[in-house]
Design a protein around this motif. Structure first.
Motif, PDB file in Angstrom:
ATOM      1  N   VAL A 313       0.806  -1.346  -0.044  1.00  0.00           N
ATOM      2  CA  VAL A 313      -0.198   0.276   0.002  1.00  0.00           C
ATOM      3  C   VAL A 313       0.665   1.319   0.022  1.00  0.00           C
ATOM      4  CG1 VAL A 313      -1.713  -1.204   1.108  1.00  0.00           C
ATOM      5  CG2 VAL A 313      -0.264   0.125   2.571  1.00  0.00           C
ATOM      6  N   CYS A 314       2.256   1.149  -0.125  1.00  0.00           N
ATOM      7  CA  CYS A 314       3.084   2.311  -0.055  1.00  0.00           C
ATOM      8  C   CYS A 314       3.001   3.312  -1.275  1.00  0.00           C
ATOM      9  CB  CYS A 314       4.429   2.023   0.560  1.00  0.00           C
ATOM     10  SG  CYS A 314       5.376   1.262  -0.866  1.00  0.00           S
ATOM     11  N   ARG A 315       2.396   2.673  -2.419  1.00  0.00           N
ATOM     12  CA  ARG A 315       2.291   3.666  -3.468  1.00  0.00           C
ATOM     13  C   ARG A 315       3.554   3.570  -4.170  1.00  0.00           C
ATOM     14  NH1 ARG A 315      -2.081   6.988  -3.209  1.00  0.00           N
ATOM     15  NH2 ARG A 315      -1.469   7.918  -5.338  1.00  0.00           N
ATOM     16  N   ILE A 316       4.832   2.874  -3.878  1.00  0.00           N
ATOM     17  CA  ILE A 316       5.942   2.909  -4.676  1.00  0.00           C
ATOM     18  C   ILE A 316       6.059   1.537  -5.122  1.00  0.00           C
ATOM     19  CG2 ILE A 316       8.507   3.409  -4.674  1.00  0.00           C
ATOM     20  CD1 ILE A 316       8.363   4.946  -2.071  1.00  0.00           C
ATOM     21  N   GLY A 317       5.402   1.449  -6.525  1.00  0.00           N
ATOM     22  CA  GLY A 317       5.440   0.190  -6.944  1.00  0.00           C
ATOM     23  C   GLY A 317       4.478  -0.858  -6.610  1.00  0.00           C
ATOM     24  N   THR A 318       4.220  -1.954  -6.961  1.00  0.00           N
ATOM     25  CA  THR A 318       3.330  -2.928  -6.652  1.00  0.00           C
ATOM     26  C   THR A 318       3.839  -3.528  -5.395  1.00  0.00           C
ATOM     27  OG1 THR A 318       2.821  -3.397  -8.941  1.00  0.00           O
ATOM     28  CG2 THR A 318       1.969  -5.001  -7.233  1.00  0.00           C
ATOM     29  N   PHE A 319       5.066  -4.027  -5.295  1.00  0.00           N
ATOM     30  CA  PHE A 319       5.687  -4.626  -3.976  1.00  0.00           C
ATOM     31  C   PHE A 319       6.598  -3.890  -3.441  1.00  0.00           C
ATOM     32  CE2 PHE A 319       3.036  -8.214  -4.755  1.00  0.00           C
ATOM     33  CZ  PHE A 319       2.940  -8.534  -5.985  1.00  0.00           C
ATOM     34  N   GLY A 320       6.619  -2.350  -3.485  1.00  0.00           N
ATOM     35  CA  GLY A 320       7.697  -1.716  -2.714  1.00  0.00           C
ATOM     36  C   GLY A 320       8.654  -0.879  -3.682  1.00  0.00           C
TER      37      GLY A 320
END
Length: 328
Positions: A313-320
């Motif tokens: 959910v951090c919005r930097i890419g799908t997985f981080g």
């Protein structure tokens, strides 16, 4: 209720009411939160303010397993590290595990692995305490800023107050926490103390991060020990897996707390030791002041999300980190 948003620089823009709550998060913190704050401001905000957490299947997760080990080591220490104590304590703990978790084969394997590690560590500590002149443990689970069930009777409700720089949104932050163990030496009318923090692994990664001003637990414990009437002369991480010690200690009293073979506990002269801890405390204060201002940026240290649970959910890419550009 959260209605903040991200701007192009990955900074969280907070509305006024949440900005005030961010300052409240900084006003009272746990010692363990300091490491999360240094790793990524958004991780701290998401976990502590938004209370985000992943859905998980029934299992004995790392957090619960760590708490289990701490409870067992505290009781084993209070019992003088006697032989057989670990098996007795684990048998009682197993009775409290949910049936659905007991059926998990991974849990059973991890439980037996932890049993072996704890038995080995208790055996090591029993042998060390038999050495003439070695400082004995005085406190186990020593709480400050709060007192929980099972904490040492000498725990106190008073927390550690960190004054923040002039002009900060709040005047000070009060830290609470629990020191896993404190060894105390009585010498010439003085009470000299070393804080011990148990780690599930070997502890070297925490030492590396403390060196790099990214882990503050030991400096916090150094600062809080005078509240208990002792002079802090060292602090180290003790790895449950293998019994390795990683930390720092004053060279003039080191032989009473660590053995010559404990090469990974760095010996320092008193002024160097004091400066080492003070330098890290100052950096921690800077992090807390930033939190109080509500300046929250999604920028994990060294671009590594690590074990952060907020990667989806951090919005930097799908997985981080690294999965999308700032313009995406």
């Amino acid at each position: 209720r959260f209605s903040g948003h991200l701007n192009a620089s990955r900074k969280v823009v907070l509305p006024g009411d949440v900005l005030n709550e961010a300052a409240e998060l900084a006003r009272a913190m746990s010692a363990s939160q300091s490491r999360m704050l240094a790793h990524c401001q958004f991780e701290h905000f998401g976990v502590r303010r938004l209370l985000l957490k992943p859905l998980e299947a029934p299992a004995l997760d790392a957090r619960n397993a760590g708490s289990l080990s701490h409870r067992v080591l505290a009781e084993a220490g209070r019992a003088g590290w006697r032989e057989g104590i670990v098996d007795e304590l684990l048998a009682a703990e197993w009775e409290n595990v949910e049936e659905s978790v007991k059926l998990d084969p991974v849990t059973s394997f991890d439980w037996e692995l932890r049993r072996a590690q704890l038995n080995d560590l208790v055996s090591i500590e029993r042998e060390r305490m038999a050495i003439d002149g070695h400082a004995p443990p005085r406190w186990f689970e020593l709480g400050f800023g709060h007192v929980r069930e099972g904490d040492d009777p000498d725990s106190i409700q008073k927390g550690l107050t960190l004054p923040l720089p002039s002009g900060a949104r709040i005047d000070a932050s009060v830290l609470r926490g629990t020191v896993d163990r404190v060894d105390v030496l009585e010498r010439n009318g003085a009470r000299l103390a070393v804080a011990v923090d148990y780690k599930s692994g070997k502890g070297w990664s925490y030492m590396k991060e403390m060196q790099e001003f990214a882990d503050f637990q030991l400096p916090i414990y150094w600062a809080v020990l005078p509240l208990f009437g002792v002079e802090p002369v060292g602090a180290y991480f003790l790895g449950i897996n293998g019994g390795e010690r990683h930390g720092v200690i004053r060279a003039d009293v080191a032989d009473h707390f660590v053995l010559p073979g404990d090469k990974k506990v760095k010996r320092m002269d008193p002024d160097e030791f004091r400066g080492y801890m003070q330098d890290r405390t100052r950096v921690l204060i800077e992090h807390v002041a930033t939190l109080a201002e509500g300046r929250i940026e999604i920028a994990p240290r060294d671009g590594d999300c690590g074990y952060c649970e907020l990667r989806p959910v951090c919005r930097i890419g799908t997985f981080g980190v690294g999965g999308a550009s700032d313009e995406a």
